[in-house]
Each structure stands twice: as structure tokens, then as C-alpha cells.
Write an enzyme that holds these catalytic residues in place. Structure first.
Site, short mmCIF file in Angstrom:
data_model
loop_
_atom_site.label_atom_id
_atom_site.label_comp_id
_atom_site.label_asym_id
_atom_site.label_seq_id
_atom_site.Cartn_x
_atom_site.Cartn_y
_atom_site.Cartn_z
N SER A 165 38.65 2.37 19.81
CA SER A 165 37.92 2.18 18.55
C SER A 165 36.67 1.32 18.70
O SER A 165 36.62 0.39 19.51
CB SER A 165 38.85 1.54 17.52
N GLU A 166 35.68 1.66 17.87
CA GLU A 166 34.42 0.92 17.80
C GLU A 166 34.03 0.78 16.33
O GLU A 166 34.63 1.42 15.46
CB GLU A 166 33.33 1.65 18.59
N SER A 171 38.17 6.42 12.34
CA SER A 171 38.77 7.74 12.13
C SER A 171 37.98 8.80 12.88
O SER A 171 38.55 9.78 13.38
CB SER A 171 38.80 8.07 10.64
N GLU A 376 60.54 -8.29 -4.62
CA GLU A 376 60.99 -8.30 -6.01
C GLU A 376 62.48 -8.65 -6.12
O GLU A 376 62.88 -9.44 -6.99
CB GLU A 376 60.75 -6.93 -6.65
N GLY A 379 63.04 -12.18 -5.86
CA GLY A 379 62.39 -12.98 -6.89
C GLY A 379 61.47 -14.05 -6.33
O GLY A 379 60.72 -13.82 -5.38
N GLU A 403 46.04 3.78 14.18
CA GLU A 403 46.40 5.03 14.86
C GLU A 403 46.36 6.22 13.91
O GLU A 403 47.21 7.12 13.95
CB GLU A 403 47.75 4.90 15.57
N ASN A 407 45.28 9.24 5.20
CA ASN A 407 44.48 10.43 4.88
C ASN A 407 44.29 11.31 6.11
O ASN A 407 44.31 12.54 6.01
CB ASN A 407 43.12 10.02 4.31
#
Length: 422
Positions: A165-166, A171, A376, A379, A403, A407
Site C-alpha cells: 500500500s501507498e 483499494s 451494551e 453497560g 486487505e 465495498n
């Protein structure tokens, strides 16, 4: 004795050295005969996989769990965890024994990732990237020289990172600006930078993708095995919402000289390596997210049935809570089935791209829902850092991003569905 049995015997011997005598027996397997019978669950695995699970469960309890909070606060993985993972043979799961690995199955590698994530997804992703991306690249596409040179250290102590990645190539993974200039003697000089590199701060061996022939577009992308001392610089570590202990680094390459024998696979076909590795890596991320969901669920449900009482009974006994718990338990089981279905197809040599995308998509969604519900259910206590569920909640978000975003997974699934109908 087959390689996996020897490897597991070594794991058993290492446990006492790392954190004392185990409170359950570590035994050699008498066979690797599958546990499945006509009436058993498809989620019952061979004995070697189950023994790996039990070893990692013990490791989580004794080594990882006491360090999770500090590592998250300091945004740094304790070196003893990394060294222990290597010593136990969990960082070269599929690597053949001749190179110092376990010689185990892809399913075993996936099971280890899932189990580690039940305690700390940061440790899980460190293990996952090293095994399913780096080791796989070197093992599948490396020359004899590359395998002999790099698989042994990757099995015994040197952490790996996958540098694809850059800033402008996320994507759109093939819009690489990092360049590999070929010299007259056949060697290369790499210049450029990378972002979002998991394990980047601690890694000593990198699988680096750079364009060696920009005029050919993505067909100029070539993969290299690069050692950190050659000039790989860590510019910074990102400060993140979740998986904080896992390093996500910005790297720079300034005139990094790479010998021609360190070209991984075929010159100009690095894009094929990247695609295949990321498809396999998505199964690993699905394992991480499934384990995360199970870890959050286990803690919150235990709290609901054993700790918290209101109106004279445990909160888990109220029908409204029971319906939510049942729904989430069903979703986790569905994610796990998708996960191991994809792993089974991959291991059998089938086409698994759609199944891997489905597993990652659903597991990441289930992880987010489960972690949110866990907060939740607990609590106010769940909202504090005294409990681990708020960390699971923060850690879960990354599953929809790295990775391949959700989408991208949907797009991949849809294209493959379309292809089967036209």
C-alpha cells in the site's frame, strides 16, 4: 514421524521454557486421522489443529492476557510475545520442516489466528500477516536461493512485513509510485515509500512491490525480498483507533540496492503475486474478526450470566437479553462456517476468491456488531477500560478496511456472481 508431529512435539517442549509447566498434558499425537464422523460438526478438525488451538489458548491466558492493557496503552507489542511466538513454532505454520517450519496446514494457520484474536487482535494480525502474506509469498514464489536464505530466519526470529500500500494505492493497489530502477548488472535500486504497513516497525524482512517498468502500467510491477539494513526506513508509526499494539508504519526507500536474485517470482508479474496473496490473506482477516467476535462475546456473556444482577436475577436471564445473545451467537457461528469453508477450498486447491471475500465481509460485520453489543450488555462497566470489551469494539473497525474494504469485497463477490450467470 511426520513433520507436523515433530513440530508439535517441539511446541510442547517449548511451553515450560516460556512460561512454566502447563496445567494440561502436552502429548504427541498417535495419528493425524480426522476427528470427523458422519454425525460430527464440520467445525471439528484434525488433532494437530486442535492441539495448536489448545497451545495458543494456554499462551493467551499466561502470556498475552496480562500484557494486553499495557500494550494497548503504549501502542507496542511486548517483545517477549513475538519471541515466544517464534519459539513455539507459530510463525512458520505452513513452512516445510526443512526450513525450520511446522509443516502444518493452512487450516492450522487460520485456527491460530482465530485463537490469538480471542485475546488480542493486535497479536493476531502480527501472526497473520507474517504467516499468510510474507511466508506464503516467499514459499510459493521464491527461488531456491530465496527460500533457503529467508524461510529459516522467518521461521525462527525475524519478523516479516508485506509492503504494497501507498498513499495513492490503497483499494487501487496497482497505482504504485514506488519505483525499481534496473541497473546494468541486473540489480535494482528501489525508491519511494509505503503506508499502512502492518509489522512495519518491527519487521526485518519485507516483501516489497515496486514498478520496474512504469510504461507498462501494472504489468511493470515486480516483487522483491528486501532486508531492513539495506535502507528501509521507518518514517513513523500511525496512532490508531484500534489494534494499537500492532505497528502500522510509513516506510521510505531511499536508493535501496536490491540484488537481482531477490526478485520474487517473475519480473513484471508482481501484480499476480499481490492478488493471490491478498485473496488468501482475506481468509486470515476473517479468522481475526471471527476470533475477536468470540472473545468479546465470551466476556460479555459470562458477565451477563455470572456477574451482573438486576431485579433479583442475572441480566442474562431476561428474555430481551437472551434473544440478543442467541442472535449474536448464531451470527458468529455463521461467520466461522464461512471462514473454514473458504479455508477448506483454498487448502484443497480450489477457486476460493468469492468465498474468501464473503468470509471477510461477514466476519468483519459480525465482529463490529458483536463488540458493540458486548459493550451494551456490560453497560457502564463495558464502556470503561477496566474491561476488554471496549478494546474489542475499537479493534473491530479495522476489519472493514484492511486487505480490501467491505465495498471491495462486495464488488468482488458481485463480479464473480455475474460471471457465473453470463
Amino acid at each position: 514421524m511426520v513433520p507436523i508431529l515433530r513440530s508439535l512435539a517441539r511446541v510442547g517442549r517449548m511451553l515450560p521454557k516460556i512460561y512454566g509447566k502447563p496445567n494440561y498434558p502436552i502429548r504427541l499425537l498417535s495419528s493425524t486421522k480426522p476427528l470427523r464422523s458422519p454425525t460430527s460438526s464440520i467445525l471439528e478438525f484434525d488433532e494437530d489443529v486442535e492441539l495448536f488451538r489448545s497451545v495458543v489458548s494456554r499462551f493467551n491466558a499466561d502470556v498475552v492476557a496480562p500484557r494486553v492493557e499495557k500494550m494497548d496503552e503504549e501502542e507496542h507489542i511486548d517483545p517477549i510475545i513475538i519471541s515466544s511466538l517464534f519459539e513455539m513454532g507459530l510463525m512458520a505454520v505452513e513452512t516445510p520442516e526443512e526450513y525450520g517450519g511446522a509443516g502444518a496446514s493452512f487450516t492450522a494457520a487460520v485456527a491460530i489466528v482465530e485463537e490469538l484474536a480471542k485475546c488480542d487482535p493486535s497479536v493476531s494480525v502480527l501472526n497473520d500477516v507474517h504467516n499468510t502474506l510474507v511466508n506464503t509469498c516467499v514459499r510459493k514464489w521464491g527461488s531456491d536461493y530465496i527460500k533457503e536464505t529467508y524461510l529459516p530466519p522467518l521461521a525462527t526470529g525475524k519478523l516479516g512485513a508485506f509492503a504494497l500500500s501507498e498513499p495513492s494505492a490503497g483499494s487501487d493497489a496497482f497505482a504504485l509510485r514506488t519505483r525499481a530502477r534496473k541497473l546494468s548488472d541486473g540489480d535494482f535500486v528501489i525508491e519511494g515509500g509505503k503506508m499502512w504497513i502492518t509489522n512495519g516497525a518491527e519487521a526485518e524482512i519485507f516483501v516489497v512491490f515496486a514498478n520496474a517498468d512504469p510504461e507498462k502500467g501494472y504489468r511493470g510491477i515486480t516483487a522483491f525480498v528486501v532486508e531492513k539494513p539495506w535502507g528501509v526506513n521507518v518514517v513513523k508509526k500511525e496512532k490508531k483507533l484500534g489494534i494499537r499494539a500492532s505497528s502500522t508504519a510509513v516506510l521510505s526507500f531511499d536508493e535501496v540496492h536490491v540484488p537481482k536474485q531477490n526478485v520474487l517470482g517473475v519480473y513484471g508479474q508482481g501484480y499476480k503475486i499481490a492478488i493471490e496473496c491478498l485473496n488468501e490473506g482475506r481468509i486470515g482477516i476473517a479468522a481475526q474478526m471471527t476470533g475477536l467476535a468470540q472473545g468479546a462475546f465470551d466476556r460479555a456473556v459470562s458477565y451477563a450470566f455470572k456477574d451482573r444482577q438486576q431485579f433479583g436475577k442475572y441480566i442474562g436471564e431476561f428474555q430481551g437479553m437472551q434473544f440478543q445473545i442467541a442472535q449474536i451467537a448464531s451470527e458468529i457461528e455463521a461467520a466461522r462456517l464461512l471462514l473454514y469453508n473458504a479455508a477448506r477450498i483454498k487448502e484443497a486447491g480450489g477457486q476460493f476468491v468469492k468465498e474468501a471475500a464473503m468470509a471477510k465481509l461477514i466476519a468483519s460485520q459480525v465482529a463490529e456488531r458483536t463488540a458493540s453489543k458486548a459493550v451494551e450488555w456490560m453497560g457502564g462497566v463495558g464502556f470503561t477500560r477496566d474491561e476488554k470489551v471496549e478494546k474489542f469494539y475499537r479493534d473491530a473497525k479495522i476489519g472493514a478496511i484492511y486487505e480490501g474494504t467491505s465495498n471491495i469485497q462486495l464488488q468482488t463477490i458481485a463480479k464473480l456472481i455475474q460471471k457465473s450467470y453470463v
